[in-house]
Design a protein around this motif. Sequence first.
Motif, PDB file in Angstrom:
ATOM      1  N   ILE A 130       3.371  74.189  62.295  1.00  0.00           N
ATOM      2  CA  ILE A 130       3.168  74.260  63.697  1.00  0.00           C
ATOM      3  C   ILE A 130       2.009  73.437  63.742  1.00  0.00           C
ATOM      4  O   ILE A 130       1.458  73.559  63.277  1.00  0.00           O
ATOM      5  CB  ILE A 130       3.334  75.783  64.360  1.00  0.00           C
ATOM      6  N   GLU A 131       2.180  72.221  65.312  1.00  0.00           N
ATOM      7  CA  GLU A 131       1.140  71.403  65.656  1.00  0.00           C
ATOM      8  C   GLU A 131       0.786  71.824  66.610  1.00  0.00           C
ATOM      9  O   GLU A 131       1.860  71.603  68.265  1.00  0.00           O
ATOM     10  CB  GLU A 131       1.497  70.190  64.710  1.00  0.00           C
ATOM     11  N   PRO A 132      -0.299  71.275  67.540  1.00  0.00           N
ATOM     12  CA  PRO A 132      -1.632  71.091  66.724  1.00  0.00           C
ATOM     13  C   PRO A 132      -1.840  73.003  66.302  1.00  0.00           C
ATOM     14  O   PRO A 132      -1.648  74.001  66.682  1.00  0.00           O
ATOM     15  CB  PRO A 132      -2.394  70.948  67.507  1.00  0.00           C
ATOM     16  N   HIS A 169       5.997  75.701  75.987  1.00  0.00           N
ATOM     17  CA  HIS A 169       7.063  75.424  75.654  1.00  0.00           C
ATOM     18  C   HIS A 169       6.853  74.778  73.871  1.00  0.00           C
ATOM     19  O   HIS A 169       7.643  74.164  73.488  1.00  0.00           O
ATOM     20  CB  HIS A 169       7.616  74.166  76.335  1.00  0.00           C
ATOM     21  N   SER A 170       6.135  75.806  72.743  1.00  0.00           N
ATOM     22  CA  SER A 170       5.736  74.961  71.415  1.00  0.00           C
ATOM     23  C   SER A 170       6.538  76.611  71.036  1.00  0.00           C
ATOM     24  O   SER A 170       5.980  76.113  69.457  1.00  0.00           O
ATOM     25  CB  SER A 170       3.848  75.115  71.458  1.00  0.00           C
ATOM     26  N   VAL A 171       6.962  77.120  71.487  1.00  0.00           N
ATOM     27  CA  VAL A 171       8.081  78.361  70.262  1.00  0.00           C
ATOM     28  C   VAL A 171       8.308  77.519  69.023  1.00  0.00           C
ATOM     29  O   VAL A 171       9.268  76.682  69.820  1.00  0.00           O
ATOM     30  CB  VAL A 171       8.453  79.476  71.103  1.00  0.00           C
ATOM     31  N   PRO A 172       8.043  77.526  68.161  1.00  0.00           N
ATOM     32  CA  PRO A 172       9.354  76.641  67.103  1.00  0.00           C
ATOM     33  C   PRO A 172      10.327  77.326  66.850  1.00  0.00           C
ATOM     34  O   PRO A 172      11.013  78.586  67.388  1.00  0.00           O
ATOM     35  CB  PRO A 172       8.007  77.015  65.626  1.00  0.00           C
ATOM     36  N   ASP A 173      11.508  76.822  66.825  1.00  0.00           N
ATOM     37  CA  ASP A 173      13.314  76.950  66.447  1.00  0.00           C
ATOM     38  C   ASP A 173      12.796  77.852  65.052  1.00  0.00           C
ATOM     39  O   ASP A 173      13.900  79.147  65.115  1.00  0.00           O
ATOM     40  CB  ASP A 173      13.550  76.417  66.207  1.00  0.00           C
ATOM     41  N   LYS A 197       9.616  87.492  70.501  1.00  0.00           N
ATOM     42  CA  LYS A 197       8.357  88.275  69.854  1.00  0.00           C
ATOM     43  C   LYS A 197       7.231  88.193  68.995  1.00  0.00           C
ATOM     44  O   LYS A 197       6.376  88.377  69.832  1.00  0.00           O
ATOM     45  CB  LYS A 197       9.644  89.839  69.231  1.00  0.00           C
ATOM     46  N   GLU A 198       7.529  87.893  68.077  1.00  0.00           N
ATOM     47  CA  GLU A 198       6.362  86.950  67.227  1.00  0.00           C
ATOM     48  C   GLU A 198       5.418  86.513  67.407  1.00  0.00           C
ATOM     49  O   GLU A 198       4.857  86.293  67.532  1.00  0.00           O
ATOM     50  CB  GLU A 198       7.308  86.574  65.874  1.00  0.00           C
TER      51      GLU A 198
END
Length: 558
Positions: free
Chosen positions: A170-172, A183-187, A192-193
Amino acid sequence: MTEGHDSRLFATEKGKGMVAYRLYATSVLVSTFLIWWYRATHVPSIGEKGRWLWIGISLAEIYIGLYWIVSQFLRLNPIYRHAFPERLSQRYSDKQLPGVDVFVCTADPTSEPPSMVISTVLSVMAYNYPSEKLNVYLSDDAGSVLTFYALWEASKFAKVWVPFCRKHTIEPRSPAAYFSNIHSVPDTCSTKEWYYVKELYENMVIRINTVVKKGKVPEEVLANNNGFSKWNEEMTPKDHPSIVQILVDGKGYDAVEKDGVALPTLVYVAREKRPGQHHNFKAGAMNSLIRVSSVISNSPIILNVDCDMYSNNSECIRETLCLLLDEEQGQNIAFVQYPQDFENNNCYDIYGNSLTVNMALDFPGVDGWGGTPYIGTGCFHRREVLCGRPYSKDYRENWAKGVVRISDETILDMEERAKSLATCTCELNTEWGNGIGLKYGYPVEDVVTGLQIQCRGWKSAYCYPKRAAFLGLAPTTLEQCLVQYKRWGEGNLQIFLSKYNAFLVGHRKLRFGHIMCYYLYGLWATTCFPTWYYVVIPSLCFLQGISLFPKVSHINCF
């Protein structure tokens, strides 16, 4: 690009459009000379109304013109460096990479909230770099138990945060900045995590802010953690002993791992302060960190960042090493400076706090003459050079060096040894603050320190990656801006008027253009006088019917 063949770890690109700019600069220079000529040939005669006002504005125009000429040295030879981290990974394994000590400095838990400070700390702990090679030191110049409590909380949260960052790239990696974007939830991460880690962080911030607001650490925390026993009611920000505590030992005794990811070493440092003993502000704190880290990690590379400048680019260390490890030019570079970028600026930056011109145009121009100045944050140093090592052409850094721990030495033993290096008396009758470490006695100790290093023959490099390496908070009020600009202006002028004037110390050591670049900043504060005159006096003269400028109908002025 030049020098960009496959064996190089970085390439250097010259600024584009320089021919067009030089033509433009030439036209401005000619216009400036014409203005000076007009002023010299149309001075009102003795006794004529407005004579002295005319002379005054002529002097103001001469000074502003000369200052503009000096500023062109920053525009005529800009260079841009591009690192190739993928080549670094091909050439060096993680075990071969040098250790890095990261220094984060804070001085006041009121003006620098601990929740903000630990976000910076967590962001540098999560660098994409081998954890056993990374050591993070927080210097708390106030010696506040509130800041220590925040760091203690951060050391527990790091067991979740660091693996989370590396698992999902992830960044930053500042949790405050990361979770501010919904909207920063990575694919690769489940919702939940993501919400689980976010909740852990928010609960931690609530606990820290509650403790800071009350001004007291909960009794149950004090009772169950021996680390808090170092504080008592008699301690004040200006009167307290040295404190060194290793909260996370990433190299042996209690290396913490989760999901196979080890944590970097994390150390809290509060140097001793006593009434009547000059502490030399940030320079003193930095020098104390250099000494303390020498017995805990002693990494050959030192990164220092301000507590409000979080890491925005997890590849920053590897990009820096491309410059320092390059076989052809790396051995000449003493430090690598990154720009100051800010996340709270917008298009209405009425006070000019974005520093866009300085960072995007001026510093590449200084780099073209031999190296950008050291600006006190976002800078990677060679430890040996920062400690006074002179330049030599055959210099080769021992990247594998570090502290070899005594087999039966405990963490408490190591902390006690480090504490003795953070006392008020350990610098007495030494070269610390003069030839070793950061220079004392100047409001902008970073600039004069970098100048000293360059005068010893070293170069510096300016790195401006596409993704900003660090992001901070710029002043948002006029009062804050004036305080900051006053410090910068006064400090650089003090250097200009001292024995560390760039010409005096850099004669035959620095290129003439490089000296002029330092002069530009040294004389910056003095431009307020001609600027004030040019803004105020013509307006007052207009009210009195005195003209200081030619009329459009004056076709024969020149």
